[in-house]
Design a protein around this motif. Structure first.
Motif, PDB file in Angstrom:
ATOM      1  N   MET A   1       0.832  -1.198   0.000  1.00  0.00           N
ATOM      2  CA  MET A   1       0.000   0.000   0.000  1.00  0.00           C
ATOM      3  C   MET A   1       0.867   1.249   0.000  1.00  0.00           C
ATOM      4  SD  MET A   1      -2.685   1.256   2.904  1.00  0.00           S
ATOM      5  CE  MET A   1      -3.338  -0.410   2.984  1.00  0.00           C
ATOM      6  N   ARG A   2       0.435   2.252  -0.752  1.00  0.00           N
ATOM      7  CA  ARG A   2       1.192   3.492  -0.810  1.00  0.00           C
ATOM      8  C   ARG A   2       1.277   4.131   0.582  1.00  0.00           C
ATOM      9  NH1 ARG A   2       1.151   6.319  -6.103  1.00  0.00           N
ATOM     10  NH2 ARG A   2       1.116   8.250  -4.912  1.00  0.00           N
ATOM     11  N   PRO A   3       2.460   4.603   0.976  1.00  0.00           N
ATOM     12  CA  PRO A   3       2.589   5.239   2.301  1.00  0.00           C
ATOM     13  C   PRO A   3       1.721   6.490   2.423  1.00  0.00           C
ATOM     14  CG  PRO A   3       4.577   5.559   0.975  1.00  0.00           C
ATOM     15  CD  PRO A   3       3.746   4.539   0.261  1.00  0.00           C
ATOM     16  N   GLU A   4       1.387   7.127   1.289  1.00  0.00           N
ATOM     17  CA  GLU A   4       0.539   8.318   1.343  1.00  0.00           C
ATOM     18  C   GLU A   4      -0.825   8.020   1.942  1.00  0.00           C
ATOM     19  OE1 GLU A   4       3.282   8.877  -2.250  1.00  0.00           O
ATOM     20  OE2 GLU A   4       2.247   7.248  -1.202  1.00  0.00           O
ATOM     21  N   LEU A   5      -1.352   6.808   1.695  1.00  0.00           N
ATOM     22  CA  LEU A   5      -2.672   6.473   2.237  1.00  0.00           C
ATOM     23  C   LEU A   5      -2.608   6.258   3.749  1.00  0.00           C
ATOM     24  CD1 LEU A   5      -4.118   4.118  -0.520  1.00  0.00           C
ATOM     25  CD2 LEU A   5      -4.579   6.535  -0.114  1.00  0.00           C
ATOM     26  N   LYS A   6      -1.514   5.661   4.216  1.00  0.00           N
ATOM     27  CA  LYS A   6      -1.348   5.508   5.666  1.00  0.00           C
ATOM     28  C   LYS A   6      -1.211   6.882   6.326  1.00  0.00           C
ATOM     29  CE  LYS A   6       0.949   1.036   5.163  1.00  0.00           C
ATOM     30  NZ  LYS A   6       2.175   0.228   5.420  1.00  0.00           N
ATOM     31  N   GLN A   7      -0.446   7.748   5.686  1.00  0.00           N
ATOM     32  CA  GLN A   7      -0.259   9.097   6.226  1.00  0.00           C
ATOM     33  C   GLN A   7      -1.567   9.877   6.200  1.00  0.00           C
ATOM     34  OE1 GLN A   7       2.783  11.300   4.180  1.00  0.00           O
ATOM     35  NE2 GLN A   7       2.584  13.108   5.497  1.00  0.00           N
ATOM     36  N   ALA A   8      -2.339   9.745   5.124  1.00  0.00           N
ATOM     37  CA  ALA A   8      -3.610  10.461   5.018  1.00  0.00           C
ATOM     38  C   ALA A   8      -4.589  10.010   6.099  1.00  0.00           C
ATOM     39  CB  ALA A   8      -4.217  10.256   3.635  1.00  0.00           C
ATOM     40  N   THR A   9      -4.623   8.714   6.379  1.00  0.00           N
ATOM     41  CA  THR A   9      -5.509   8.201   7.422  1.00  0.00           C
ATOM     42  C   THR A   9      -5.156   8.789   8.780  1.00  0.00           C
ATOM     43  OG1 THR A   9      -5.707   6.130   6.184  1.00  0.00           O
ATOM     44  CG2 THR A   9      -6.454   6.112   8.461  1.00  0.00           C
TER      45      THR A   9
ATOM     46  N   GLN B   1      -6.165   0.402   5.311  1.00  0.00           N
ATOM     47  CA  GLN B   1      -6.572  -0.670   4.401  1.00  0.00           C
ATOM     48  C   GLN B   1      -7.986  -0.425   3.884  1.00  0.00           C
ATOM     49  OE1 GLN B   1      -5.285  -1.107   7.410  1.00  0.00           O
ATOM     50  NE2 GLN B   1      -3.370  -2.245   7.124  1.00  0.00           N
ATOM     51  N   ALA B   2      -8.877  -0.001   4.794  1.00  0.00           N
ATOM     52  CA  ALA B   2     -10.250   0.289   4.375  1.00  0.00           C
ATOM     53  C   ALA B   2     -10.289   1.494   3.444  1.00  0.00           C
ATOM     54  CB  ALA B   2     -11.122   0.542   5.606  1.00  0.00           C
ATOM     55  N   LEU B   3      -9.461   2.492   3.730  1.00  0.00           N
ATOM     56  CA  LEU B   3      -9.399   3.670   2.858  1.00  0.00           C
ATOM     57  C   LEU B   3      -8.913   3.282   1.466  1.00  0.00           C
ATOM     58  CD1 LEU B   3      -9.522   6.730   2.371  1.00  0.00           C
ATOM     59  CD2 LEU B   3      -7.188   6.889   3.286  1.00  0.00           C
ATOM     60  N   ALA B   4      -7.906   2.418   1.391  1.00  0.00           N
ATOM     61  CA  ALA B   4      -7.363   2.003   0.098  1.00  0.00           C
ATOM     62  C   ALA B   4      -8.413   1.269  -0.728  1.00  0.00           C
ATOM     63  CB  ALA B   4      -6.133   1.113   0.305  1.00  0.00           C
ATOM     64  N   VAL B   5      -9.091   0.303  -0.098  1.00  0.00           N
ATOM     65  CA  VAL B   5     -10.103  -0.465  -0.830  1.00  0.00           C
ATOM     66  C   VAL B   5     -11.221   0.447  -1.313  1.00  0.00           C
ATOM     67  CG1 VAL B   5     -11.869  -2.257  -0.617  1.00  0.00           C
ATOM     68  CG2 VAL B   5      -9.584  -2.643   0.325  1.00  0.00           C
ATOM     69  N   TRP B   6     -11.692   1.345  -0.439  1.00  0.00           N
ATOM     70  CA  TRP B   6     -12.767   2.264  -0.826  1.00  0.00           C
ATOM     71  C   TRP B   6     -12.328   3.176  -1.969  1.00  0.00           C
ATOM     72  CZ3 TRP B   6     -17.656   3.854  -0.771  1.00  0.00           C
ATOM     73  CH2 TRP B   6     -17.916   5.188  -1.100  1.00  0.00           C
ATOM     74  N   LEU B   7     -11.189   3.815  -1.806  1.00  0.00           N
ATOM     75  CA  LEU B   7     -10.748   4.824  -2.764  1.00  0.00           C
ATOM     76  C   LEU B   7     -10.466   4.212  -4.135  1.00  0.00           C
ATOM     77  CD1 LEU B   7     -10.191   7.900  -2.543  1.00  0.00           C
ATOM     78  CD2 LEU B   7      -7.776   7.344  -2.359  1.00  0.00           C
ATOM     79  N   TYR B   8      -9.773   3.091  -4.160  1.00  0.00           N
ATOM     80  CA  TYR B   8      -9.436   2.482  -5.443  1.00  0.00           C
ATOM     81  C   TYR B   8     -10.653   1.850  -6.114  1.00  0.00           C
ATOM     82  CZ  TYR B   8      -4.470   3.221  -4.596  1.00  0.00           C
ATOM     83  OH  TYR B   8      -3.235   3.792  -4.378  1.00  0.00           O
TER      84      TYR B   8
END
Length: 326
Positions: free
Chosen positions: A1-9, A67-74
């Motif tokens: 997973m892109r580190p940007e998504l972890k940082q955004a969360t 992880q939930a943000l990644a699945v939703w966004l993509y």
């Protein structure tokens, strides 16, 4: 997973205006870059970014895990890209057979020669990125989607399967075909570029020594090599059980052609993982300001004094207006 998504969360959890603005900026770049890798057209990517983020604002406060943000966004972005994608003129009209993705004797000879002399990389990074993007856009859309999600956006096989509604085994098959396809397309683009600048026609031909190395033991090796090529992604990603993995490793160690091909395939995957396409700097800041203000309005947090735009109910139409003004 892109580190940007972890940082955004993490930033969204802080729930401060400054953190929210930064988080939305990260999401903005993520959606735009992903859209560009899939559709290849800046206007389509900008429209997708605007619509997806605007429609996602009301859900962001409810998402607590990256992880939930990644699945939703993509998932949302993938659906939007799928609806509006334009068919590439260079993309094949049919599914390419696995044998067509395997290197032929001439290509293996060139790979062996490169391995013997040491590969030279004279292209600028920006030119490499451009050629890689073109190679990605030339492979079939279903394969491209899996490649971008797995190798470029760094999602797991299970996450890709969830986003695309596929079985994990199907994802693995498509991923390997996609990797072989993008390697082949990239090699062809580089060959075309080298041919246009190389004044020595014999430079692209395999040397006598490399041809001998390639054909040595050729009566026994083709079937084993083909089986290896068909399972290289499973081998590289650690999906092969120990006994079979040991057999593959032993074959690779004894086969210069397989060593050379594996090296190039790994290089293609590494290039995919490093590709990033940032959003237009002339459009991004103003759109981020509007998105941030709208998110704050939904949370009932009021305006931010240092933002240019007042807190009003925004819409994709307003985003398009800002885009045109930029």
């Amino acid at each position: 997973m892109r580190p940007e998504l972890k940082q955004a969360t993490e930033l969204l959890r802080r729930n401060t205006p400054e953190a929210i603005e930064e988080a939305i900026g990260l999401l903005q770049n993520t959606v735009y870059s992903f859209s560009m890798k899939i559709c290849g057209h800046p206007e389509d990517a900008e429209d997708t970014m605007q619509e997806v983020l605007f429609r996602s604002l009301r859900h962001l406060a409810k998402i607590q895990e990256p992880q939930a943000l990644a699945v939703w966004l993509y998932t949302v972005t993938r659906n939007r890209c799928w609806r509006m994608r334009r068919k590439s003129a260079n993309a094949p009209r049919h599914t390419v057979a696995l044998d067509e993705l395997m290197p032929d004797d001439a290509e293996l000879g060139r790979l062996l020669e490169d391995a013997a002399t040491g590969p030279e990389d004279n292209l600028l990074h920006s030119e490499q990125s451009h050629l890689l993007h073109q190679a990605v856009l030339r492979i079939p859309a279903p394969l491209r989607m899996v490649l971008v999600l797995h190798d470029m956006e760094e999602l797991s096989t299970d996450q890709v399967a969830t986003i695309l509604g596929l079985q994990t085994g199907t994802v693995r098959v498509r991923l390997h075909r996609a990797r072989l396809s993008v390697r082949k397309e990239m090699a062809q683009l580089l060959d075309a570029l080298n041919s246009s600048t190389n004044k020595n026609p014999s430079a692209d031909k395999p040397s006598k020594n490399s041809r001998k190395a390639m054909h040595k033991g050729s009566t026994k090796r083709p079937a084993a090599c083909r089986e290896l090529f068909a399972n290289l992604s499973e081998y590289m990603d650690g999906f092969v059980e120990a006994p079979a993995c040991d057999q593959m490793a032993a074959h690779i160690e004894a086969c210069p052609a397989c060593v050379a091909f594996l090296r190039e395939l790994r290089a293609a995957i590494d290039r995919c993982r490093s590709l990033d396409i940032p959003c237009d700097s002339a459009v991004a800041p103003r759109l981020r300001a509007i998105l941030t203000q709208e998110y704050l309005r939904m949370l009932g947090m009021g305006a931010i004094n240092n933002f240019e735009h007042p807190v009003t109910k925004s819409s994709p139409r307003e985003f398009n207006k800002v885009k045109k003004e930029a």
